[in-house]
Design a protein around this motif. Structure first.
Motif, PDB file in Angstrom:
ATOM      1  N   PHE A  38      -4.928 -20.700 -24.903  1.00  0.00           N
ATOM      2  CA  PHE A  38      -5.885 -19.592 -24.189  1.00  0.00           C
ATOM      3  C   PHE A  38      -6.009 -18.254 -24.788  1.00  0.00           C
ATOM      4  O   PHE A  38      -6.797 -17.503 -24.873  1.00  0.00           O
ATOM      5  N   ASP A  94      10.877 -14.443 -18.119  1.00  0.00           N
ATOM      6  CA  ASP A  94      10.333 -13.758 -16.938  1.00  0.00           C
ATOM      7  C   ASP A  94       9.027 -12.959 -17.147  1.00  0.00           C
ATOM      8  O   ASP A  94       9.107 -12.112 -18.090  1.00  0.00           O
ATOM      9  N   ARG A  96       7.520 -10.627 -15.734  1.00  0.00           N
ATOM     10  CA  ARG A  96       7.599  -9.342 -15.435  1.00  0.00           C
ATOM     11  C   ARG A  96       8.190  -8.522 -16.596  1.00  0.00           C
ATOM     12  O   ARG A  96       7.951  -7.298 -16.798  1.00  0.00           O
ATOM     13  N   ARG A 118      -5.306 -17.205 -20.210  1.00  0.00           N
ATOM     14  CA  ARG A 118      -4.831 -17.601 -18.841  1.00  0.00           C
ATOM     15  C   ARG A 118      -3.452 -17.584 -18.665  1.00  0.00           C
ATOM     16  O   ARG A 118      -2.866 -17.013 -17.685  1.00  0.00           O
ATOM     17  N   MET A 119      -2.794 -18.572 -19.252  1.00  0.00           N
ATOM     18  CA  MET A 119      -1.413 -18.656 -19.438  1.00  0.00           C
ATOM     19  C   MET A 119      -0.878 -18.989 -20.787  1.00  0.00           C
ATOM     20  O   MET A 119      -1.837 -19.441 -21.592  1.00  0.00           O
ATOM     21  N   THR A 121       0.865 -21.626 -23.211  1.00  0.00           N
ATOM     22  CA  THR A 121       0.959 -22.994 -23.345  1.00  0.00           C
ATOM     23  C   THR A 121       2.413 -23.264 -23.171  1.00  0.00           C
ATOM     24  O   THR A 121       2.825 -24.595 -22.761  1.00  0.00           O
ATOM     25  N   ASP A 122       3.517 -22.730 -23.640  1.00  0.00           N
ATOM     26  CA  ASP A 122       4.686 -23.181 -23.323  1.00  0.00           C
ATOM     27  C   ASP A 122       5.662 -22.819 -21.921  1.00  0.00           C
ATOM     28  O   ASP A 122       5.727 -23.618 -21.318  1.00  0.00           O
ATOM     29  N   SER A 123       5.480 -21.586 -21.580  1.00  0.00           N
ATOM     30  CA  SER A 123       6.181 -21.076 -20.410  1.00  0.00           C
ATOM     31  C   SER A 123       5.225 -21.278 -19.166  1.00  0.00           C
ATOM     32  O   SER A 123       5.635 -21.674 -18.275  1.00  0.00           O
ATOM     33  N   ALA A 124       4.040 -21.331 -19.409  1.00  0.00           N
ATOM     34  CA  ALA A 124       3.062 -21.772 -18.245  1.00  0.00           C
ATOM     35  C   ALA A 124       3.138 -21.085 -16.891  1.00  0.00           C
ATOM     36  O   ALA A 124       3.136 -21.502 -15.970  1.00  0.00           O
ATOM     37  N   ASN A 125       3.775 -19.759 -16.913  1.00  0.00           N
ATOM     38  CA  ASN A 125       3.783 -19.045 -15.719  1.00  0.00           C
ATOM     39  C   ASN A 125       2.658 -18.436 -15.253  1.00  0.00           C
ATOM     40  O   ASN A 125       2.385 -18.119 -14.015  1.00  0.00           O
ATOM     41  N   GLN A 126       1.787 -18.036 -16.052  1.00  0.00           N
ATOM     42  CA  GLN A 126       0.464 -17.433 -15.637  1.00  0.00           C
ATOM     43  C   GLN A 126       0.783 -16.232 -14.731  1.00  0.00           C
ATOM     44  O   GLN A 126       0.107 -15.850 -13.911  1.00  0.00           O
ATOM     45  N   THR A 127       1.561 -15.167 -15.399  1.00  0.00           N
ATOM     46  CA  THR A 127       1.980 -14.225 -14.614  1.00  0.00           C
ATOM     47  C   THR A 127       1.882 -12.903 -15.122  1.00  0.00           C
ATOM     48  O   THR A 127       1.750 -11.972 -14.579  1.00  0.00           O
ATOM     49  N   MET A 131       0.525  -8.918 -14.042  1.00  0.00           N
ATOM     50  CA  MET A 131       1.670  -8.028 -13.871  1.00  0.00           C
ATOM     51  C   MET A 131       1.293  -6.851 -14.535  1.00  0.00           C
ATOM     52  O   MET A 131       1.714  -5.636 -14.323  1.00  0.00           O
ATOM     53  N   THR A 142      -8.448 -12.839 -13.063  1.00  0.00           N
ATOM     54  CA  THR A 142      -7.595 -13.838 -13.769  1.00  0.00           C
ATOM     55  C   THR A 142      -8.526 -15.241 -14.067  1.00  0.00           C
ATOM     56  O   THR A 142      -9.509 -15.518 -13.260  1.00  0.00           O
TER      57      THR A 142
END
Ligand SMILES: Cc1cc2nc3c(=O)[nH]c(=O)nc-3n(C[C@H](O)[C@H](O)[C@H](O)COP(=O)(O)OP(=O)(O)OC[C@H]3O[C@@H](n4cnc5c(N)ncnc54)[C@H](O)[C@@H]3O)c2cc1C
Lengths: 250, 329
Positions: A38, A94, A96, A118-119, A121-127, A131, A142
């Motif tokens: 993404f 994390d 944040r 959008r996120m 592809t590895d950690s896929a948290n989408q945060t 933040m 988003t």
């Protein structure tokens, strides 16, 4: 128009993964790395917006180790103007903690838009995107699949489950990109050559404290191997029987 | 003993199934940590409060109803400020959101407003001492990561379908709340919601998903897939990127790495090769059926039941047999 695009270097998802010693990370043997899917779309979106606007600058930013410079160079090869590596030996899981570093860098940079994939592809948290927006004090939209910018305002479309919504917002803003604005272009040979001379600044990442951590990672439980139950329409009654008696879904 | 918070997602004045899942998960967590109350936040246009009873049945002790004429549609900043306000005052141990398009937009806003981190897209969770421990599919589903989140409240989004909805004879108390931010003052505004509508079963909610790929040859032939879905009666229709790229189907129905992730009881892949990016969106389905004329198509490595052959012969027959089987119930 001044646009920052935040990108991440991630393992190539097509390869077979193994768990590394310690059980908290992938076995690095044989891994290849690339820009997260993404994030490639986000770079493409940034380039197109500046092209459509006629003037401006696209700055690509990453949090990561020295090896992530390769990912920045790829984006420069696509056409970004300059790059910033916020140096960290490891990218915290994390969101944040990562957003803190990005917001510290971007807050006073005079960007009209900060784009993210959008996120990752590895950690896929989408945060990280939303933040970062909050920490910068700017509006955020988003996972958009369409984006128009005009007169200091943006109009975006987001895919929902079985529907879509149109969202309006003022600039400056943070926008995270789903598919849809256009396939990432491949760096041309000329682009790759030019990228070598473009500025790449390295600074320490001012990471926030991490309270989301990885305990362990594992391969998903194996599915039973696939089974071909027959050929052609004659196999349909057997399929129905299996769906009723074995899978119990009919 | 700890109270838990759940955000009850709605669209067009109706609760979404993920709202009931978030409340049910909060109930499970409360009961597992020695009892306490589940408080659900329900935001919408005047009248949305009528849905509080359903949240009670799913496990809520208290439903905070925030009704406002300016909140018929999702308003990210108003929803986030309102949820954060409640979480700040409530002393909650955990806060449950859905890992839906709306929940994944909302939860990080709430977390960062509270100054805490969050865990995303969990398929399982447990509160252990001062931590939340959860399972999170990462790396396009090829890795299951066990994450640990410390700090309170522990915010998380829950993958649709991860928990069973509770249905108990429970009546929730209702408290009227107010938006923490005037909707007219929001910078980010959802001006319209359109598309395939609310009546149709969501891909994320449907027990059966029937998906079609390029093997269908042209858009009009998707009616074979739609008829099969209709025969099941509880199915939604999905597609591959090859098909959404060509404009045969709406992009919101794309399943895979760059589309939706589904985990239905039954996934039927019609004329789909099984590219790794597609598998990323459906590999956790309970039972997988594949119909493909190429016996070496990668989808057959995953399919519990594969039929090799021409979909134009097989699918109409399957539709007829499913219809009969359903009628025989
Ligand atoms: C970064 C990236 C992200 C991607 N994300 C996604 C994603 O999210 N979702 C996704 O789906 N794809 C995604 N893709 C694309 C993916 O790689 C494949 O190209 C795509 O899934 C193929 O779609 P398909 O199976 O419909 O088509 P094909 O691969 O062309 O397969 C068609 C199949 O139909 C069969 N067939 C043909 N005729 C018949 C017949 N008469 N009867 C029975 N079978 C027949 C063929 O044997 C073949 O197996 C992504 C690709 C990239 C690079």
């Amino acid at each position: 128009m001044k646009i920052a695009v935040c990108i991440k270097r991630v393992p190539d998802m097509d390869l077979r993964f193994a768990i590394g010693a310690g059980g908290k990370a992938l076995d690095s043997a044989g891994l290849k790395f690339d820009i997260a899917d993404f994030d490639g779309y986000a770079v493409e979106a940034g380039l197109r917006l500046v092209e459509a606007h006629g003037s401006g600058e696209v700055v690509v930013v990453t949090v990561g180790p020295a090896a992530a410079q390769e990912t920045l160079r790829k984006a420069l090869g696509m056409g970004a103007d300059r790059a910033i590596q916020l140096s960290a030996d490891e990218v915290p899981f994390d969101g944040r903690a990562v957003a803190t570093a990005l917001a510290t860098e971007l807050k006073d940079g005079g960007y009209d838009l900060v784009l993210f994939g959008r996120m990752a592809t590895d950690s896929a948290n989408q945060t990280v995107g939303p933040m970062t927006a909050h920490l910068m004090g700017v509006p955020c939209v988003t996972a958009i699949s369409k984006l128009d910018i005009a007169g200091g305002r943006g109009t975006a479309e987001r895919q929902l489950e079985g529907a879509s919504e149109t969202v309006e917002f003022p600039l400056p803003a943070v926008v995270t990109i789903d598919e849809g604005l256009g396939r990432p272009r491949l760096p041309s040979l000329k682009g790759i050559m030019a990228a070598k001379k473009k500025p790449l600044e390295v600074k320490p990442a001012q990471l926030g404290a991490a309270s989301l951590t990885v305990d362990s990672i594992a391969l998903p439980p194996d599915r039973p191997p696939g089974r071909i139950i027959g050929e052609g329409a004659d196999a349909v009654p057997e399929l129905i029987r299996l769906l009723q008696t074995e899978a119990k879904v009919l | 003993m700890a109270n838990m918070f759940a955000f009850a997602e709605s669209r067009g004045g109706s609760l979404r199934k993920v709202a009931l899942e978030a409340v049910s998960a909060a109930r499970q967590a409360t009961d597992a940590t020695g009892g306490g109350e589940v408080h659900a936040l329900l935001i919408g246009a005047p009248g949305i409060g009528a849905k509080a009873a359903a949240l009670g049945r799913a496990g809520a002790d208290l439903v905070i109803v925030v009704e406002h004429a300016g909140l018929a549609r999702y308003s990210p900043e108003v929803f986030a400020a309102t949820a954060a306000d409640r979480l700040r005052s409530g002393g909650y141990r955990g806060a449950f959101f859905a890992a839906s398009a709306e929940g994944r937009d909302l939860a990080p806003r709430v977390a960062v407003a509270l100054g805490v981190s969050m865990a995303s897209d969990l398929t399982g969770f447990a509160f252990e001492g001062d931590a939340l421990v959860g399972k999170h599919p990462t790396h396009i589903g090829k890795i299951i990561t066990t994450v640990r989140l410390t700090g309170s409240p522990a915010l998380l989004t829950l993958r649709p379908g991860a928990v069973l909805v509770t249905d108990a004879d429970r009546t929730a108390r209702v408290e009227q709340g107010a938006p923490a931010l005037d909707p007219a003052a929001a910078r980010v505004v959802v001006t319209s919601v359109g598309g395939t509508g609310d009546a149709q079963l969501d891909l994320a909610d449907a027990p059966v998903v029937v998906s079609g790929g390029r093997g269908l040859r042209e858009a009009a032939n998707f009616k074979l897939v739609e008829e099969l879905a209709a025969a099941f009666g509880n199915a939604a229709v999905g597609a591959t990127r090859a098909v959404t790229d060509d404009g045969w189907r709406d992009p919101s129905t794309q399943i895979g790495q760059t589309g939706r992730i589904v985990s239905p009881d039954l996934y039927v892949a019609v004329g789909i090769s099984g590219a790794i990016q597609h598998l990323a969106g459906m590999r956790t389905s309970k039972t997988i059926v594949a119909i493909n004329k190429d016996k070496d198509a990668p989808i057959f490595k995953l399919a519990d039941y594969g039929i090799v052959g021409d979909l134009f012969e097989i699918v109409p027959r399957l539709t007829e047999e499913v219809r009969k089987a359903r009628a025989g119930h």
